[in-house]
Design an enzyme around this catalytic site. Structure first.
Site, PDB file in Angstrom:
ATOM      1  N   MET A   1       4.008   0.433  -1.785  1.00 16.84           N
ATOM      2  CA  MET A   1       5.179  -0.127  -2.463  1.00 16.84           C
ATOM      3  C   MET A   1       5.836  -1.187  -1.580  1.00 16.84           C
ATOM      4  O   MET A   1       7.003  -1.539  -1.788  1.00 16.84           O
ATOM      5  CB  MET A   1       6.160   0.987  -2.833  1.00 16.84           C
TER       6      MET A   1
ATOM      7  N   HIS B   1       5.139  -1.017   7.149  1.00 16.69           N
ATOM      8  CA  HIS B   1       5.412  -0.613   8.532  1.00 16.69           C
ATOM      9  C   HIS B   1       4.110  -0.125   9.151  1.00 16.69           C
ATOM     10  O   HIS B   1       3.051  -0.173   8.491  1.00 16.69           O
ATOM     11  CB  HIS B   1       6.507   0.460   8.568  1.00 16.69           C
TER      12      HIS B   1
ATOM     13  N   HIS C   1       1.707   2.065   7.022  1.00 22.59           N
ATOM     14  CA  HIS C   1       0.841   1.320   6.090  1.00 22.59           C
ATOM     15  C   HIS C   1      -0.261   0.574   6.858  1.00 22.59           C
ATOM     16  O   HIS C   1      -1.414   0.539   6.428  1.00 22.59           O
ATOM     17  CB  HIS C   1       1.646   0.264   5.322  1.00 22.59           C
TER      18      HIS C   1
ATOM     19  N   LYS D   1       1.444  11.584   5.300  1.00 19.86           N
ATOM     20  CA  LYS D   1       2.913  11.629   5.222  1.00 19.86           C
ATOM     21  C   LYS D   1       3.371  12.139   3.847  1.00 19.86           C
ATOM     22  O   LYS D   1       4.309  12.906   3.740  1.00 19.86           O
ATOM     23  CB  LYS D   1       3.442  10.217   5.490  1.00 19.86           C
ATOM     24  N   ASP D   2       2.698  11.685   2.801  1.00 17.41           N
ATOM     25  CA  ASP D   2       3.021  12.120   1.438  1.00 17.41           C
ATOM     26  C   ASP D   2       1.991  13.166   1.016  1.00 17.41           C
ATOM     27  O   ASP D   2       1.104  12.904   0.192  1.00 17.41           O
ATOM     28  CB  ASP D   2       3.036  10.906   0.507  1.00 17.41           C
TER      29      ASP D   2
HETATM   30  P1  AMP Z   1       4.521   3.822   0.114  1.00 20.76           P
HETATM   31  O1  AMP Z   1       4.625   2.351   0.310  1.00 20.76           O
HETATM   32  O2  AMP Z   1       5.640   4.597   0.710  1.00 20.76           O
HETATM   33  O3  AMP Z   1       4.204   4.213  -1.316  1.00 20.76           O
HETATM   34  O4  AMP Z   1       3.261   4.274   0.944  1.00 20.76           O
HETATM   35  C1  AMP Z   1       1.994   3.704   0.730  1.00 20.76           C
HETATM   36  C2  AMP Z   1       0.954   4.515   1.438  1.00 20.76           C
HETATM   37  O5  AMP Z   1       1.238   4.539   2.842  1.00 20.76           O
HETATM   38  C3  AMP Z   1       0.937   5.978   0.974  1.00 20.76           C
HETATM   39  O6  AMP Z   1      -0.404   6.432   0.915  1.00 20.76           O
HETATM   40  C4  AMP Z   1       1.710   6.676   2.059  1.00 20.76           C
HETATM   41  O7  AMP Z   1       1.362   8.032   2.217  1.00 20.76           O
HETATM   42  C5  AMP Z   1       1.294   5.868   3.283  1.00 20.76           C
HETATM   43  N1  AMP Z   1       2.289   6.030   4.345  1.00 20.76           N
HETATM   44  C6  AMP Z   1       3.627   5.846   4.247  1.00 20.76           C
HETATM   45  N2  AMP Z   1       4.228   6.145   5.410  1.00 20.76           N
HETATM   46  C7  AMP Z   1       3.251   6.551   6.259  1.00 20.76           C
HETATM   47  C8  AMP Z   1       3.218   7.008   7.614  1.00 20.76           C
HETATM   48  N3  AMP Z   1       4.339   7.111   8.332  1.00 20.76           N
HETATM   49  N4  AMP Z   1       2.026   7.329   8.149  1.00 20.76           N
HETATM   50  C9  AMP Z   1       0.884   7.239   7.416  1.00 20.76           C
HETATM   51  N5  AMP Z   1       0.833   6.813   6.152  1.00 20.76           N
HETATM   52  C10 AMP Z   1       1.999   6.473   5.577  1.00 20.76           C
END
Ligand code: AMP
Length: 284
Positions: A31, A35, A38, A152-153
Site C-alpha cells: 500500500m 520502508h 517492504h 509482520k501481517d
Molecule cells: P502494506 O504496505 O502494509 O500492505 O505491506 C505490504 C507488504 O509488506 C505486506 O506483505 C506486509 O506484510 C509487508 N510488510 C509490512 N511491514 C513489514 C515489516 N516490518 N517486515 C516485513 N514485511 C513487512
C-alpha cells in the site's frame, strides 16, 4: 529506470512480454509509503526473479475506518525511487477506478475463524475479504510466478495462503521475516503517525513478545500464563492490548499448551495508531 504503470492492460502486456522471454515474474503487493520491511520483500524478490513488479495501491475495501483510510500516508515519488533501488523493475500504481470500475460486483469471502478472529474480530471479516479480493485481483492482473508477503501481517499470510490453496491460484507464495527498527519496533507505514511519547509506548508490543519468548524459553508451557506475562509487559509501558493470543501458526487456532508451531499475536492502540506484531515462540 522504473516506469510506473497505471493500467491493467499495460501491466499485462509488459508481464506477458517478459514471460515470453522466459523471465520469472515476482510480485510484491504494497500500500506504498515504503520502508525497509517492504524493501526486504523487494530485495528477496529481486534475488529470486528476473522481473519484480511492486504494486502500490491503498485498497479502500480493506479499510473498516474511513478516517484510517484518509490518514493513510502516501508518497508515490519516493516509493518509486525506493522500489527501484531495491531491485523492482516495474511499479504498478493503478487509480481506484482501474481496480474497482463501475459495476464491480465480486468479493472473495473466506469463511470461518481465520477471517473472524483477531484482526477480523476488531476490524470485521470484511477487512480480510477486502485483502483477499484485491490480492486475487492483483494475481489476475499481474499473473506473477511468485508473490511475496511479510510475516509482520501474520493473519494476512494465513488468509492469503488459504485463498491460494482454495482457489487453486497458480502462484507460489514466499513469506518474509518481519523487519524491525533498531529498538525492536516492527516497521510499519503507520509508525510515522506515532508522536512524542507514543513512539516509546509503541515498544509495548515487542516488549510483550519478548516477555512471552523469555517465559517460554524458561520452560513455561501454559498458554494462559504466557499470555498473562505478555499482557503485563505491555501494561508496564502503559498500553492495554486489544488482544494477546498464543495460537497455532498455520491455523490460528487457540492453544492451551505451547506447541511446536506456536505463534503469539499482539495488537494495541497507541495514540492514534493501531499496531500489530507477532513472534514464533521457540521452546529451545
Ligand atoms: P502494506 O504496505 O502494509 O500492505 O505491506 C505490504 C507488504 O509488506 C505486506 O506483505 C506486509 O506484510 C509487508 N510488510 C509490512 N511491514 C513489514 C515489516 N516490518 N517486515 C516485513 N514485511 C513487512
Amino acid at each position: 529506470v522504473v516506469q510506473v504503470t497505471r493500467t491493467v492492460a499495460e501491466v499485462r502486456e509488459r508481464v506477458h512480454a517478459a514471460r515470453r522471454a522466459g523471465r520469472r515474474i515476482g510480485l510484491v503487493p504494497t500500500m506504498g509509503f515504503l520502508h525497509e520491511g517492504h524493501l526486504s520483500l523487494i530485495r528477496r524478490a529481486a534475488t529470486d526473479c528476473d522481473d519484480v513488479v511492486v504494486s502500490v495501491f491503498v485498497n479502500p475495501t480493506q479499510f473498516n475506518d474511513a478516517a484510517d483510510l484518509a490518514a493513510y500516508p502516501r508518497d508515490e515519488e519516493n516509493d518509486v525511487a525506493l522500489a527501484a533501488s531495491a531491485g523492482a523493475t516495474m511499479v504498478f500504481a493503478p487509480p481506484v477506478e482501474e481496480v474497482y470500475p463501475a459495476g464491480f460486483a465480486t468479493t472473495v469471502e473466506l469463511r470461518g475463524p481465520i477471517t473472524e478472529t483477531f484482526e477480523g474480530a476488531v476490524r470485521g471479516p470484511e477487512h480480510f475479504w477486502g485483502v483477499a479480493t484485491v490480492v486475487t485481483k492483483l494475481f489476475g492482473m499481474v499473473q506473477p510466478d511468485v508473490a511475496y508477503f511479510g510475516q509482520k501481517d501474520a493473519q494476512q499470510c494465513v488468509v492469503v495462503t488459504r485463498l491460494v490453496t482454495d482457489l487453486d491460484l497458480p502462484v507460489e507464495l514466499v513469506i518474509c521475516p518481519t523487519v524491525r527498527e533498531p529498538d525492536g519496533l516492527a516497521m510499519s507505514s503507520r509508525n510515522v503517525r506515532l508522536r512524542g511519547d507514543d513512539r516509546d509506548r509503541a515498544l509495548a508490543l515487542v516488549d510483550g513478545l519478548d516477555a512471552a519468548d523469555a517465559a517460554v524459553r524458561a520452560g513455561e508451557t501454559d498458554v494462559a500464563a504466557v499470555e498473562s506475562v505478555a499482557t503485563k509487559a505491555m501494561l508496564a509501558r502503559g498500553v492495554g492490548p486489544d488482544y494477546v493470543a498464543v495460537v497455532d501458526a498455520t491455523t490460528l487456532a487457540p492453544l492451551e499448551r505451547i506447541a511446536e508451531r506456536s505463534l503469539i499475536l499482539v495488537a494495541a492502540h497507541v495514540g492514534p495508531v493501531r499496531l500489530i506484531d507477532n513472534a514464533v515462540l521457540d521452546r529451545s
